[in-house]
Design a protein around this motif. Structure first.
Motif, PDB file in Angstrom:
ATOM      1  N   TYR A  43      11.814 -44.055  40.821  1.00 12.61           N
ATOM      2  CA  TYR A  43      10.494 -43.435  40.876  1.00 12.61           C
ATOM      3  C   TYR A  43       9.455 -44.413  41.431  1.00 12.61           C
ATOM      4  O   TYR A  43       8.632 -44.049  42.285  1.00 12.61           O
ATOM      5  N   GLY A  47       7.888 -44.583  45.339  1.00 14.64           N
ATOM      6  CA  GLY A  47       6.431 -44.632  45.456  1.00 14.64           C
ATOM      7  C   GLY A  47       5.996 -45.722  46.420  1.00 14.64           C
ATOM      8  O   GLY A  47       5.049 -45.535  47.197  1.00 14.64           O
ATOM      9  N   ASP A  52       6.395 -38.440  49.072  1.00 11.84           N
ATOM     10  CA  ASP A  52       5.407 -37.491  48.557  1.00 11.84           C
ATOM     11  C   ASP A  52       5.627 -37.235  47.067  1.00 11.84           C
ATOM     12  O   ASP A  52       6.757 -37.030  46.619  1.00 11.84           O
ATOM     13  N   ASP A  53       4.542 -37.247  46.294  1.00  8.51           N
ATOM     14  CA  ASP A  53       4.635 -37.036  44.851  1.00  8.51           C
ATOM     15  C   ASP A  53       5.257 -35.693  44.494  1.00  8.51           C
ATOM     16  O   ASP A  53       5.864 -35.547  43.430  1.00  8.51           O
ATOM     17  N   ASP A  54       5.111 -34.699  45.359  1.00  5.79           N
ATOM     18  CA  ASP A  54       5.621 -33.365  45.059  1.00  5.79           C
ATOM     19  C   ASP A  54       7.146 -33.300  45.022  1.00  5.79           C
ATOM     20  O   ASP A  54       7.716 -32.388  44.401  1.00  5.79           O
ATOM     21  N   LYS A  56       9.049 -36.467  44.802  1.00  2.59           N
ATOM     22  CA  LYS A  56       9.552 -37.794  44.414  1.00  2.59           C
ATOM     23  C   LYS A  56      10.493 -37.717  43.211  1.00  2.59           C
ATOM     24  O   LYS A  56      11.564 -38.327  43.205  1.00  2.59           O
ATOM     25  N   SER A 113       7.384 -31.463  40.395  1.00  4.79           N
ATOM     26  CA  SER A 113       7.743 -32.834  40.031  1.00  4.79           C
ATOM     27  C   SER A 113       7.155 -33.195  38.670  1.00  4.79           C
ATOM     28  O   SER A 113       7.769 -33.920  37.888  1.00  4.79           O
ATOM     29  N   GLU A 114       5.952 -32.675  38.368  1.00  2.96           N
ATOM     30  CA  GLU A 114       5.312 -32.942  37.078  1.00  2.96           C
ATOM     31  C   GLU A 114       6.143 -32.388  35.922  1.00  2.96           C
ATOM     32  O   GLU A 114       6.241 -33.000  34.860  1.00  2.96           O
ATOM     33  N   LYS A 117       9.013 -34.732  35.344  1.00  4.17           N
ATOM     34  CA  LYS A 117       8.516 -35.932  34.663  1.00  4.17           C
ATOM     35  C   LYS A 117       8.274 -35.662  33.190  1.00  4.17           C
ATOM     36  O   LYS A 117       8.537 -36.509  32.329  1.00  4.17           O
ATOM     37  N   GLU A 274       1.507 -39.348  32.754  1.00  2.00           N
ATOM     38  CA  GLU A 274       1.336 -39.067  34.185  1.00  2.00           C
ATOM     39  C   GLU A 274       1.476 -37.579  34.479  1.00  2.00           C
ATOM     40  O   GLU A 274       0.705 -37.020  35.264  1.00  2.00           O
ATOM     41  N   SER A 275       2.457 -36.940  33.851  1.00  2.00           N
ATOM     42  CA  SER A 275       2.666 -35.515  34.116  1.00  2.00           C
ATOM     43  C   SER A 275       1.491 -34.684  33.592  1.00  2.00           C
ATOM     44  O   SER A 275       1.057 -33.738  34.260  1.00  2.00           O
ATOM     45  N   ASP A 278      -1.497 -35.286  35.924  1.00  2.00           N
ATOM     46  CA  ASP A 278      -1.304 -34.571  37.186  1.00  2.00           C
ATOM     47  C   ASP A 278      -1.600 -33.086  37.045  1.00  2.00           C
ATOM     48  O   ASP A 278      -2.190 -32.456  37.921  1.00  2.00           O
TER      49      ASP A 278
END
Length: 281
Positions: A43, A47, A52-54, A56, A113-114, A117, A274-275, A278
């Protein structure tokens, strides 16, 4: 190679080699293999190279499952040769675990992704809390494993959860066997077999699920599996794991349990926070 700039490919390879080294050291030090270490390492590395975070977290989970394949096969065959695999349970778990993995990869293909996570973070916090509070204390609740229906439910749940967070499922098997009075040696051997049942279809499922996102993925990715990541992390982590083991022998069992518990609570908590952030933002 394949139209990929050499400097970009070299940068990705170097980052993954470093990640593989840390994966092996922490796995040997804390006694946790597979995705519990690989996913967070990937992860942060993905980064660094700007994934892209979407997508990752999807790429982390899929690559982790691919990395687990050779180690779980090797571990399973070794334990089977020593007679420490509960083959009857493993055979009964084939279809439920496969069903859970298929369901998990289908869910992963459509959730954010969230969400992945969040699931990983919750598991990390719960697993770490269990190590801090109970450690290796006996938690047996019954004399033996339950009937076929309940065991199928266990298999389905193991396949679903393991495929969603990129682990082999051995830790969950250890908990199930401890609750039902089976030996740690048998649970570890059977858990290695479960890792084979989870990792192979899981990695294939994430390859398929990520195929529509190929344009957004890093070089040499096959769907949500980084081929270069899997090829570099597995051998390097196997080379550096003995260093972590040597460090671990300088501490007591309880000290290592506390270290593992704190590590997973902090790591899982970070993923949870983080999730949530986000989602709120």
């Amino acid at each position: 190679m394949f139209g990929i700039p050499h400097d970009e490919l070299l940068r990705l390879a170097l980052v993954l080699l470093v990640g593989g080294a840390f994966t092996g050291i922490f796995s040997g030090l804390l006694g946790v293999g597979g995705g519990l270490i690989i996913v967070p390492v990937l992860y942060h590395l993905f980064g660094v190279i700007g994934v892209d975070d979407d997508i990752k977290m999807h790429l982390c989970v899929g690559t982790s499952l691919a990395v687990i394949i050779p180690t779980s096969i090797r571990s399973f065959l070794s334990h089977k040769a020593r007679g420490s695999v509960d083959m009857a349970t493993l055979r009964n778990w084939i279809l439920p675990i496969l069903g859970g993995v298929i369901l998990g990869t289908l869910v992963a293909a459509f959730v954010s992704s969230e969400a992945l996570k969040l699931v990983f973070g919750l598991f990390g916090v719960l697993f770490g809390s269990q190590m801090l509070l109970l450690g290796s204390k006996k938690i047996q609740m019954t004399e033996d494993l339950p009937g076929r229906a309940a065991m199928s439910g266990y298999g389905l749940g193991i396949g679903l959860l393991a495929s969603l967070i990129g682990i082999g499922g051995g830790g969950i098997v250890n908990l199930v066997y401890a609750i039902h009075g089976r030996s740690i040696h048998q649970s570890v051997g059977t858990g290695a077999g479960v890792g084979v049942l989870v990792s192979i279809p899981g990695a294939i499922g994430f390859m398929v699920a990520g195929w529509p996102e190929m344009a957004e993925l890093p070089p040499l990715s096959i769907g949500y599996v980084s081929a270069i990541g899997a090829l570099l992390i597995a051998p390097v982590s196997m080379l550096t794991a003995p260093l972590g083991v040597r460090i671990a022998h300088a501490f007591s069992r309880r000290q290592l349990e506390v270290a593992l518990g704190l590590f997973m609570v902090i790591l899982g908590g970070r993923f949870l926070i983080e999730s949530i952030v986000d989602w709120v933002s």
